[in-house]
Design a protein around this motif. Sequence first.
Motif, PDB file in Angstrom:
ATOM      1  N   GLU A 248       0.878  -1.344   0.003  1.00  0.00           N
ATOM      2  CA  GLU A 248      -0.100   0.069   0.141  1.00  0.00           C
ATOM      3  C   GLU A 248       0.885   1.353   0.021  1.00  0.00           C
ATOM      4  OE1 GLU A 248      -2.377  -0.598   3.437  1.00  0.00           O
ATOM      5  OE2 GLU A 248      -4.092  -1.213   2.237  1.00  0.00           O
ATOM      6  N   TRP A 273      -4.191  -9.692  -3.610  1.00  0.00           N
ATOM      7  CA  TRP A 273      -4.181  -8.227  -3.460  1.00  0.00           C
ATOM      8  C   TRP A 273      -3.470  -7.637  -4.460  1.00  0.00           C
ATOM      9  CZ3 TRP A 273      -0.853  -4.449  -2.473  1.00  0.00           C
ATOM     10  CH2 TRP A 273      -1.421  -3.202  -2.393  1.00  0.00           C
ATOM     11  N   ALA A 277      -5.013  -4.685  -6.792  1.00  0.00           N
ATOM     12  CA  ALA A 277      -4.550  -3.341  -6.704  1.00  0.00           C
ATOM     13  C   ALA A 277      -3.832  -2.668  -7.795  1.00  0.00           C
ATOM     14  CB  ALA A 277      -3.597  -3.187  -5.477  1.00  0.00           C
ATOM     15  N   GLU A 280      -6.308  -1.477 -10.131  1.00  0.00           N
ATOM     16  CA  GLU A 280      -7.014  -0.236  -9.780  1.00  0.00           C
ATOM     17  C   GLU A 280      -6.166   0.946 -10.059  1.00  0.00           C
ATOM     18  OE1 GLU A 280      -9.786  -2.001  -6.082  1.00  0.00           O
ATOM     19  OE2 GLU A 280      -7.642  -0.882  -5.536  1.00  0.00           O
ATOM     20  N   SER A 321     -13.283  -4.943  -4.263  1.00  0.00           N
ATOM     21  CA  SER A 321     -11.844  -4.027  -4.513  1.00  0.00           C
ATOM     22  C   SER A 321     -10.561  -4.750  -3.914  1.00  0.00           C
ATOM     23  CB  SER A 321     -12.360  -2.946  -3.649  1.00  0.00           C
ATOM     24  OG  SER A 321     -12.187  -3.212  -2.087  1.00  0.00           O
ATOM     25  N   GLU A 323      -9.071  -3.843  -1.346  1.00  0.00           N
ATOM     26  CA  GLU A 323      -9.282  -4.167   0.106  1.00  0.00           C
ATOM     27  C   GLU A 323     -10.014  -5.230   0.515  1.00  0.00           C
ATOM     28  OE1 GLU A 323      -8.279  -3.521   3.699  1.00  0.00           O
ATOM     29  OE2 GLU A 323      -7.334  -2.298   2.158  1.00  0.00           O
ATOM     30  N   ASP A 324     -11.151  -5.454  -0.297  1.00  0.00           N
ATOM     31  CA  ASP A 324     -11.931  -6.557   0.003  1.00  0.00           C
ATOM     32  C   ASP A 324     -11.180  -7.786  -0.270  1.00  0.00           C
ATOM     33  OD1 ASP A 324     -14.301  -4.932   0.438  1.00  0.00           O
ATOM     34  OD2 ASP A 324     -14.798  -5.103  -1.863  1.00  0.00           O
ATOM     35  N   ARG A 326      -7.895  -8.284   0.151  1.00  0.00           N
ATOM     36  CA  ARG A 326      -7.121  -8.642   1.278  1.00  0.00           C
ATOM     37  C   ARG A 326      -7.466  -9.224   2.310  1.00  0.00           C
ATOM     38  NH1 ARG A 326      -2.697  -5.692   2.611  1.00  0.00           N
ATOM     39  NH2 ARG A 326      -3.024  -3.844   1.581  1.00  0.00           N
ATOM     40  N   ARG A 327      -9.000  -9.051   2.513  1.00  0.00           N
ATOM     41  CA  ARG A 327      -9.478  -9.447   3.786  1.00  0.00           C
ATOM     42  C   ARG A 327      -9.937 -11.037   3.495  1.00  0.00           C
ATOM     43  NH1 ARG A 327     -11.638  -4.119   4.353  1.00  0.00           N
ATOM     44  NH2 ARG A 327     -13.582  -4.773   3.426  1.00  0.00           N
TER      45      ARG A 327
END
Length: 418
Positions: A248, A273, A277, A280, A321, A323-324, A326-327
């Motif tokens: 990040e 991720w 990313a 994006e 996304s 971030e989604d 990543r989880r």
Amino acid sequence: MVKTRARFRPRTPPRAAGFQDRALVASGLVINSFPESPGNPQNPMPTPVGREVSVRPTLLRPAEKDDRAALDALLASGRVRERHDRIDEQLAELVRCERPQEALEGRRLAEAVAEVTGGAELSRYGTWAWFPWSGRLVHVLPREEFRRVRTDRNRDKITTSEQRRLLARRIGVIGLSVGSSAALTCAMEGVAGSFRLADFDTLGLGNLNRLRAGVHDLGLPKTVLCARQMYEIDPYLDIELWQEGLTEDTIDAFFGAADRRLDLVIEECDTPWVKTAAREHARRHGVPVLMDTNDRGMLDVERFDLEPDRPLFHGRGGDLSAEDVRRLTPADAMAYLLRICDESRLSPAMKDALGRIGHSLSSWPQLASGVTLGAALVTDTARRILLGAPVASGRYYTDLEEIIGAVEAERVPVGAAR
């Protein structure tokens, strides 16, 4: 999985005693250098704590007094294992590719070479490239002349003006197992003159089935290995390294400020991720993305430069996304990867392997032939995109098992069946 590189300390100028005089210090040259931080190659150079790892060649121009002194100091230091000086042959190649209609031999060749050098002593002409990792010192043509000769056999599949345009472009490569082959092929073909390479990993023995490297390279950061090989093809390249991979905190710098923005991204990593990313950021900045999956010759093209609202992975990733992603749990992350790679179109061998990973297989299979094919597909497509040719977003398959089809068993010669 998170891997970190060795910690860095600022590099002090080299001690003159190591070179038997102070020429290198006086000239301000730094040998064995890393960029201090991503995106700013002008910063002072640091060196890793522990085993020193050199990345860039040092370029010495013997026509300049300070560089000539540094070259003398280097030669006196005992660090040069091999000295390669074939500048006369390179000059002959140069004048012959500039004047292909003439039969240049003997005196006519010597006169043509003298016109190029201005009659200068050959030892003072061009550039000496010092590769500290191998101990080799190589005499090469000046940058423009070097690239003119090195890419001469590209013409006119790539015209001279197209080659200049390509060498002014910047490509980012994420993931340097499969990606290293693509980066090297781009460097060989002269598709971009500047590169950013990102990977957190080091070379292991299990990489040698598909990476161009030797056992003496084991343990090297993959970024360093790839950069060294690219510099040995063209010492005038501009290469920046992201040895912690992309996070990040660093992914924005990887894409660069407006005046140093990437022109194209080659994404070849395994981390969900990072894959998400990277797209994006590419979509936000209007940067096209290419991906080779090393299975059935599948090439993925996403033209975010032409389609700023295009869904990631052609919509296969849904609305998730980065971030989604990543989880996601490990099981859900694997399901996500299979979805974006289109599990239904995987080869039978790959489908079979997926259920055996962690049981009878350590990871998914990859072959050198598939990696090399992918590098060719990526480089060819990158070249056409960067030159403005009409290349549409989509997924393209070059499945050699379909193209080079099977024949009936009774028609196979005995020798071919062994």
